[in-house]
Design a protein around this motif. Structure first.
Motif, PDB file in Angstrom:
ATOM      1  N   UNK A 140       6.789 -20.758  -1.096  1.00  7.22           N
ATOM      2  CA  UNK A 140       6.111 -19.746  -0.278  1.00  7.22           C
ATOM      3  C   UNK A 140       7.075 -19.095   0.696  1.00  7.22           C
ATOM      4  N   UNK A 141       7.948 -19.883   1.289  1.00  2.00           N
ATOM      5  CA  UNK A 141       8.947 -19.316   2.195  1.00  2.00           C
ATOM      6  C   UNK A 141       9.907 -18.394   1.451  1.00  2.00           C
ATOM      7  N   UNK A 142      10.248 -18.723   0.199  1.00  2.00           N
ATOM      8  CA  UNK A 142      11.111 -17.841  -0.591  1.00  2.00           C
ATOM      9  C   UNK A 142      10.439 -16.480  -0.808  1.00  2.00           C
ATOM     10  N   UNK A 143       9.139 -16.480  -0.992  1.00  2.00           N
ATOM     11  CA  UNK A 143       8.413 -15.225  -1.161  1.00  2.00           C
ATOM     12  C   UNK A 143       8.506 -14.362   0.093  1.00  2.00           C
ATOM     13  N   UNK A 144       8.381 -15.008   1.242  1.00  2.00           N
ATOM     14  CA  UNK A 144       8.483 -14.258   2.501  1.00  2.00           C
ATOM     15  C   UNK A 144       9.878 -13.671   2.661  1.00  2.00           C
ATOM     16  N   UNK A 145      10.899 -14.471   2.406  1.00  2.00           N
ATOM     17  CA  UNK A 145      12.279 -13.984   2.521  1.00  2.00           C
ATOM     18  C   UNK A 145      12.529 -12.836   1.547  1.00  2.00           C
ATOM     19  N   UNK A 146      12.041 -12.967   0.326  1.00  2.00           N
ATOM     20  CA  UNK A 146      12.201 -11.907  -0.669  1.00  2.00           C
ATOM     21  C   UNK A 146      11.560 -10.604  -0.177  1.00  2.00           C
ATOM     22  N   UNK A 147      10.350 -10.709   0.379  1.00  2.00           N
ATOM     23  CA  UNK A 147       9.635  -9.520   0.857  1.00  2.00           C
ATOM     24  C   UNK A 147      10.376  -8.854   2.007  1.00  2.00           C
ATOM     25  N   UNK A 148      10.944  -9.656   2.876  1.00  2.00           N
ATOM     26  CA  UNK A 148      11.746  -9.092   3.969  1.00  2.00           C
ATOM     27  C   UNK A 148      12.963  -8.353   3.434  1.00  2.00           C
ATOM     28  N   UNK A 149      13.618  -8.937   2.450  1.00  2.00           N
ATOM     29  CA  UNK A 149      14.871  -8.372   1.954  1.00  2.00           C
ATOM     30  C   UNK A 149      14.671  -7.171   1.042  1.00  2.00           C
ATOM     31  N   UNK A 150      13.607  -7.172   0.244  1.00  2.00           N
ATOM     32  CA  UNK A 150      13.432  -6.128  -0.760  1.00  2.00           C
ATOM     33  C   UNK A 150      12.467  -5.025  -0.360  1.00  2.00           C
TER      34      UNK A 150
ATOM     35  N   UNK B 239      -5.404   0.351   5.083  1.00  2.00           N
ATOM     36  CA  UNK B 239      -5.764   0.990   6.340  1.00  2.00           C
ATOM     37  C   UNK B 239      -4.667   0.874   7.392  1.00  2.00           C
ATOM     38  N   UNK B 240      -3.992  -0.268   7.435  1.00  2.00           N
ATOM     39  CA  UNK B 240      -3.064  -0.530   8.533  1.00  2.00           C
ATOM     40  C   UNK B 240      -1.599  -0.603   8.119  1.00  2.00           C
ATOM     41  N   UNK B 241      -1.318  -0.529   6.830  1.00  2.00           N
ATOM     42  CA  UNK B 241       0.067  -0.370   6.396  1.00  2.00           C
ATOM     43  C   UNK B 241       0.910  -1.623   6.343  1.00  2.00           C
ATOM     44  N   UNK B 242       0.303  -2.808   6.218  1.00  2.00           N
ATOM     45  CA  UNK B 242       1.088  -4.037   6.088  1.00  2.00           C
ATOM     46  C   UNK B 242       1.131  -4.468   4.623  1.00  2.00           C
ATOM     47  N   UNK B 243       2.017  -5.389   4.300  1.00  2.00           N
ATOM     48  CA  UNK B 243       2.180  -5.908   2.949  1.00  2.00           C
ATOM     49  C   UNK B 243       1.459  -7.240   2.829  1.00  2.00           C
ATOM     50  N   UNK B 244       0.799  -7.474   1.688  1.00  2.00           N
ATOM     51  CA  UNK B 244       0.157  -8.759   1.434  1.00  2.00           C
ATOM     52  C   UNK B 244       0.849  -9.438   0.260  1.00  2.00           C
ATOM     53  N   UNK B 245       1.241 -10.682   0.452  1.00  2.00           N
ATOM     54  CA  UNK B 245       1.795 -11.516  -0.615  1.00  2.00           C
ATOM     55  C   UNK B 245       0.692 -12.472  -1.065  1.00  2.00           C
TER      56      UNK B 245
ATOM     57  N   UNK C 253       0.824  -1.214   0.000  1.00  2.00           N
ATOM     58  CA  UNK C 253       0.000   0.000   0.000  1.00  2.00           C
ATOM     59  C   UNK C 253       0.856   1.261   0.000  1.00  2.00           C
ATOM     60  N   UNK C 254       0.323   2.338  -0.535  1.00  2.00           N
ATOM     61  CA  UNK C 254       1.051   3.603  -0.508  1.00  2.00           C
ATOM     62  C   UNK C 254       1.316   4.059   0.920  1.00  2.00           C
ATOM     63  N   UNK C 255       0.465   3.631   1.834  1.00  2.00           N
ATOM     64  CA  UNK C 255       0.603   4.003   3.246  1.00  2.00           C
ATOM     65  C   UNK C 255       1.406   2.981   4.041  1.00  2.00           C
ATOM     66  N   UNK C 256       2.231   2.180   3.351  1.00  2.00           N
ATOM     67  CA  UNK C 256       2.958   1.118   4.036  1.00  2.00           C
ATOM     68  C   UNK C 256       3.806   1.683   5.171  1.00  2.00           C
ATOM     69  N   UNK C 257       3.805   0.990   6.289  1.00  2.00           N
ATOM     70  CA  UNK C 257       4.571   1.422   7.444  1.00  2.00           C
ATOM     71  C   UNK C 257       6.055   1.106   7.269  1.00  2.00           C
ATOM     72  N   UNK C 258       6.878   1.768   8.046  1.00  2.00           N
ATOM     73  CA  UNK C 258       8.281   1.390   8.105  1.00  2.00           C
ATOM     74  C   UNK C 258       8.372   0.009   8.741  1.00  2.00           C
ATOM     75  N   UNK C 259       9.236  -0.830   8.200  1.00  2.00           N
ATOM     76  CA  UNK C 259       9.407  -2.207   8.669  1.00  2.00           C
ATOM     77  C   UNK C 259       8.047  -2.890   8.817  1.00  2.00           C
ATOM     78  N   UNK C 260       7.318  -3.031   7.726  1.00  2.00           N
ATOM     79  CA  UNK C 260       5.936  -3.513   7.795  1.00  2.00           C
ATOM     80  C   UNK C 260       5.821  -5.002   8.092  1.00  2.00           C
ATOM     81  N   UNK C 261       4.653  -5.377   8.560  1.00  2.00           N
ATOM     82  CA  UNK C 261       4.303  -6.787   8.717  1.00  2.00           C
ATOM     83  C   UNK C 261       3.985  -7.382   7.350  1.00  2.00           C
ATOM     84  N   UNK C 262       4.024  -8.708   7.282  1.00  2.00           N
ATOM     85  CA  UNK C 262       3.706  -9.443   6.046  1.00  2.00           C
ATOM     86  C   UNK C 262       2.527 -10.365   6.319  1.00  2.00           C
ATOM     87  N   UNK C 263       1.558 -10.347   5.396  1.00  2.00           N
ATOM     88  CA  UNK C 263       0.476 -11.330   5.412  1.00  2.00           C
ATOM     89  C   UNK C 263       0.574 -12.159   4.137  1.00  2.00           C
TER      90      UNK C 263
END
Length: 451
Positions: A128-138, A92-98, A57-67
């Protein structure tokens, strides 16, 4: 292959039937939004050639959570994005969805092979785990705030991911799933008819041992909290699976199989909570009366309740908060008339003044208390009423269920005993309008903010 094809066809038929029954059309494309769904390629180890889509989201928080949000059979990542409310909640809450997609397109997730049911064993979970790692890193996402949800086959995979990677996920919400290992066939994307039909019943210990001994043997660390949902009229994945999931996760998380509390937060939603010794909910189940294979329903609070349980709304349980309880529709405050200390006085709305008679505290015991004239009183469902029109009064605090209230992430305040919503009578906006309990209907006169 025939069984897998049958499941996909069956799920598609159910979805179409539900859409027709509700007068809805299945979304074909994402709604207009400030941000958009983006496909990611080359995201890491991916043995089954899954596709990855991410919504930031455009309103993504710093160091966001991942769903991690997992579609059902015959679905896809883009379909789940457009047909559920998770992206709007991310706004609304600023997290990332994969939003992953299976391969072949539209296939079910592999929740049946030995590879999938073992940590780092291969198949879909590794991708699926690779997607999570990618999201954390990028995207700078927070590795300590990773969550998973899914519907149907995606609900099954939610249970698998929670079992395989308990150190990665903090919580998960499985809609219309089955317990971890229930769908085992030893083949990739196999069909397990007895499990789908609700005919597999094990003891809580047996279900728990499967998680401990097969998914990630030797793991002794903390486990993710689990929320499970099922419709009582589900003919595709039988409702009995809800009880089996509850047995499995209460055993894994070391809590009693007897619910700590039960309530009806929304009409026809029967909720049970299983708490640990400190009162923290570890397992939560929702039985949706009369619902078929259709959860979560877009436009209802289902996704919001899942997001709240997982903590993605940033609030956690709304307790310990003190302040005015604002009636959103009227723009006024819940008010103890004339600062009375007389038990049985019906509460009202009134122009917000900042007075102590408009200052409410939502306690850890789920009470809503007001302190006036040196006396602390509790908001109370009059005469322990559970019918529409029950008066919202003040009374001496006694710890009973008619004095317990859930302050929900969707803006409602619901009575634990009745499941009814705190309601401004007749949607009035006038000073002195009485407050009562009424069936939850989404009206602005049932919307409240605390603090």
């Amino acid at each position: 292959m025939l069984r897998s094809w049958y499941l996909k066809s069956r799920l598609l038929a159910v979805l179409l039937a539900v859409g027709a029954a509700l007068g809805l059309s299945l979304p074909a494309a994402p709604p207009a939004a400030a941000a958009s769904l983006t496909q990611i390629t080359n995201f890491g180890t991916n043995p089954t050639a899954l596709q990855m889509y991410v919504y930031v989201p455009n309103s993504v928080k710093a160091k966001p959570s991942i769903l991690l949000a997992l579609h059902g059979c015959q679905g896809s990542g883009p379909y789940l994005y457009s047909s559920t409310d998770f992206a709007a909640l991310a706004d609304q809450y600023g997290f990332i969805v994969v939003y992953p997609s299976t391969n072949p397109g539209g296939s079910c997730w592999d929740v049946s092979s030995s590879q999938a049911l073992t940590r780092n064993g291969g198949s879909d979970p590794v991708g699926l785990m690779s997607m999570i790692t990618y999201t954390e890193q990028h995207y700078g996402a927070n590795p300590a705030a990773v969550y998973v949800t899914g519907e149907s086959s995606g609900g099954m995979m939610t249970n698998v991911m929670l079992a395989d990677y308990p150190d990665v996920f903090k919580a998960g919400a499985a809609f219309m799933g089955v317990p971890y290992h229930c769908f085992y066939t030893g083949t990739v994307r196999g069909w397990n008819g007895p499990c789908a039909g609700g005919q597999v019943s094990l003891t809580a210990q047996q279900w728990g041992d499967l998680v401990r001994n097969d998914a990630d043997p030797g793991y002794t660390g903390p486990r993710p909290r689990v929320q499970v949902w099922h419709g009582t009229a589900d003919t595709t994945l039988n409702y009995n699976n809800l009880g089996e999931e509850a047995k499995q996760w209460t055993n894994v998380l070391g809590v009693s199989q007897t619910p700590s509390s039960t309530d009806t937060p929304v009409v026809n939603w029967n909720r049970a909570r299983y708490n640990n010794s400190s009162g923290s909910t570890q397992v939560e189940t929702y039985s949706i009366v009369g619902a078929g294979h259709q959860l979560p329903v877009k436009g209802t609070p289902m996704a919001a309740y899942a997001v709240h349980f997982m903590g993605l709304d940033g609030s956690g349980p709304v307790t310990g908060t003190t302040g005015a309880l604002h009636a959103v529709g009227a723009g006024k405050c819940l008010d103890d008339p004339n600062s009375t200390t007389t038990p049985g006085t019906q509460q009202q709305i009134y122009s917000c003044s900042g007075g102590s008679n408009q200052s409410w505290t939502h306690t850890s015991a789920n009470e809503l208390t007001v302190t006036v004239g040196g006396s602390t009183l509790c908001l109370d469902a009059g005469d322990r009423g559970t019918a529409n029109g029950t008066k919202a009064i003040v009374w001496s605090c006694n710890g009973q269920a008619n004095q317990q209230w859930n302050v929900n992430p969707n803006g409602t305040v619901t009575g634990v005993q009745s499941g009814l919503c705190l309601d401004v009578t007749a949607a009035s906006t006038a000073n002195g309008a009485p407050v009562e309990l009424w069936s939850c209907n989404g009206g602005s006169n049932q919307q409240w903010t605390l603090g």
